[in-house]
Design an enzyme around this catalytic site. Structure first.
Site, PDB file in Angstrom:
ATOM      1  CG  ASP A 230       5.654 -16.165  25.179  1.00 44.53           C
ATOM      2  OD1 ASP A 230       5.163 -17.372  24.507  1.00 44.53           O
ATOM      3  OD2 ASP A 230       6.403 -16.099  26.445  1.00 44.53           O
ATOM      4  CG  LEU A 231       2.231 -11.926  18.506  1.00 43.85           C
ATOM      5  CD1 LEU A 231       3.306 -11.668  17.834  1.00 43.85           C
ATOM      6  CD2 LEU A 231       0.845 -12.333  18.061  1.00 43.85           C
ATOM      7  CG  ASP A 232       2.434  -8.152  19.883  1.00 46.02           C
ATOM      8  OD1 ASP A 232       3.624  -7.839  19.361  1.00 46.02           O
ATOM      9  OD2 ASP A 232       1.646  -8.000  19.317  1.00 46.02           O
ATOM     10  CD  GLU A 233       2.136 -12.596  26.261  1.00 41.00           C
ATOM     11  OE1 GLU A 233       2.705 -13.357  26.873  1.00 41.00           O
ATOM     12  OE2 GLU A 233       0.969 -12.783  25.712  1.00 41.00           O
TER      13      GLU A 233
END
Length: 290
Positions: A230-233
Site C-alpha cells: 500500500d503506497l506510503d501506508e
C-alpha cells in the site's frame, strides 16, 4: 572481576506468558552478563510481548557467545519466541535507492562517513545518472537502472540481485521516485524504509508544498515507514513536524520540508539498525534510543 568492552543486543517477541522476564534476565545472569538497558512492551490487544536488552559480560571467566546462544535457544523454545542476538559494534549493510533529489542521500553519506550511523553502504542504486559524482566521492558503487513501464520488471530484478549480492540488511528509499511493485515490496518486507512529506492537511500529486502554501499550512513534517504494497501506508517508524507561518514562501516550505525529511529518515535508520523496531501487524513497536 573484569568487564568486557563488547556489548550485545538481545531482541525478540513471543506470546504473552508468565516467566518470560525471568527467562531473559535469568539467562543473562547465569552467564555473568549485566543488562544496562532494557525495554519491554506487552501488547494486550494481541497478547504478544516484545523486548530489547543491551548487555555486556562482567564475570572473571571466559565469555562464550555461542554458549549463551545455545542456552537461550533451549530455554526460549517453550515460549515460542522469535529472538536475535547481535554484537552492537557490527554495522548494518544498507543499500540506498535514490532518484534526483539529493538532500537525504547527502545527509546519510555524511552520517555514514562520520560514524553517526553504524552502517556500511555497499551500493547506491538510481534510475538517473545525476548523483553518480556524489557516490564516487565516497567511493561507493553506483548502479544506474533507468526505469520505464517496459523495463520495470527487469530493472527491479536487477535491483534485487544487487541487494542480495552485497548481502544488504536494509534498503533505504532516500527519495526514490519510483513505485515499487507489489512483488518487490513483499521481497523486502520489514527490510526497506521509505521517507515522504507529511503536510497537514494532506496534499497529494504534483508540487505538494505549493498546494500547502495556497492553503496557508502551519505545520510541515515527514514520515519514515516500512515499505508495503500500500503506497506510503506501511508501518510507521518515526515522524516529526515543524511549525511554519504566513511568512513562508513555497521555496521556504520546500527547504523546511527537506530538512525535516533528512532528520526523520536518519532517525528511523538509527532506530532500525539498533534493533529498536519491531513489526507488529500494520503497526510497529519502537523502543526509544539516544
Amino acid at each position: 572481576m573484569t568487564t568486557s568492552t563488547t556489548t550485545y543486543t538481545l531482541t525478540g517477541s513471543c506470546p504473552t506468558r508468565l516467566g518470560v522476564l525471568d527467562l531473559i534476565i535469568g539467562t543473562l545472569y547465569r552467564n555473568q552478563c549485566y543488562a544496562y538497558e532494557m525495554h519491554s512492551f506487552d501488547d494486550t490487544d494481541i497478547g504478544r510481548f516484545f523486548f530489547r536488552v543491551e548487555f555486556y559480560h562482567v564475570g572473571d571467566g571466559e565469555f562464550s557467545e555461542e554458549e549463551l546462544r545455545l542456552q537461550f535457544a533451549d530455554r526460549a523454545e517453550p515460549f515460542e519466541m522469535n529472538w536475535e542476538l547481535s554484537d552492537t559494534s557490527t554495522p548494518e549493510k544498507v543499500v540506498i535507492l535514490v532518484s534526483k533529489f539529493d538532500h537525504c542521500l547527502q545527509d546519510l553519506l555524511h552520517r555514514y562517513s562520520t560514524g553517526a550511523l553504524n552502517i556500511e553502504i555497499p551500493a547506491i542504486i538510481s534510475n538517473h545518472p545525476d548523483l553518480q559524482r556524489m557516490a564516487d566521492w565516497y567511493e561507493i558503487p553506483y548502479y544506474r537502472l533507468p526505469v520505464t513501464e517496459d523495463t520495470k520488471p527487469q530493472q527491479e530484478a536487477r535491483m534485487l540481485e544487487i541487494i542480495r549480492e552485497v548481502e544488504a540488511d536494509l534498503v533505504v528509499l532516500a527519495r526514490y521516485m519510483q513505485i515499487l511493485s507489489e512483488d518487490l515490496c513483499k521481497q523486502l518486507h520489514g527490510k526497506a524504509i521509505n521517507i515522504h512529506h507529511s503536510l497537514l492537511p494532506g496534499f497529494k500529486g504534483a508540487k505538494p508544498y505549493h498546494q500547502a502554501y495556497e492553503k496557508g499550512v502551519k505545520l510541515v513534517g515527514a514520515t519514515a515507514h516500512y515499505v508495503s504494497e500500500d503506497l506510503d501506508e506501511g508501518p510507521i517508524i518515526f515522524q516529526n513536524v515543524e511549525h511554519v507561518d504566513h511568512t513562508y514562501t513555497p521555496e521556504r516550505l520546500v527547504a523546511k520540508g527537506r530538512d525535516t525529511e533528512r532528520l526523520v529518515l536518519a532517525r528511523a535508520i538509527k532506530l532500525h539498525t539498533e534493533k529498536r523496531c519491531f513489526l507488529n501487524g500494520n503497526k510497529t513497536v519502537v523502543f526509544p534510543g539516544h
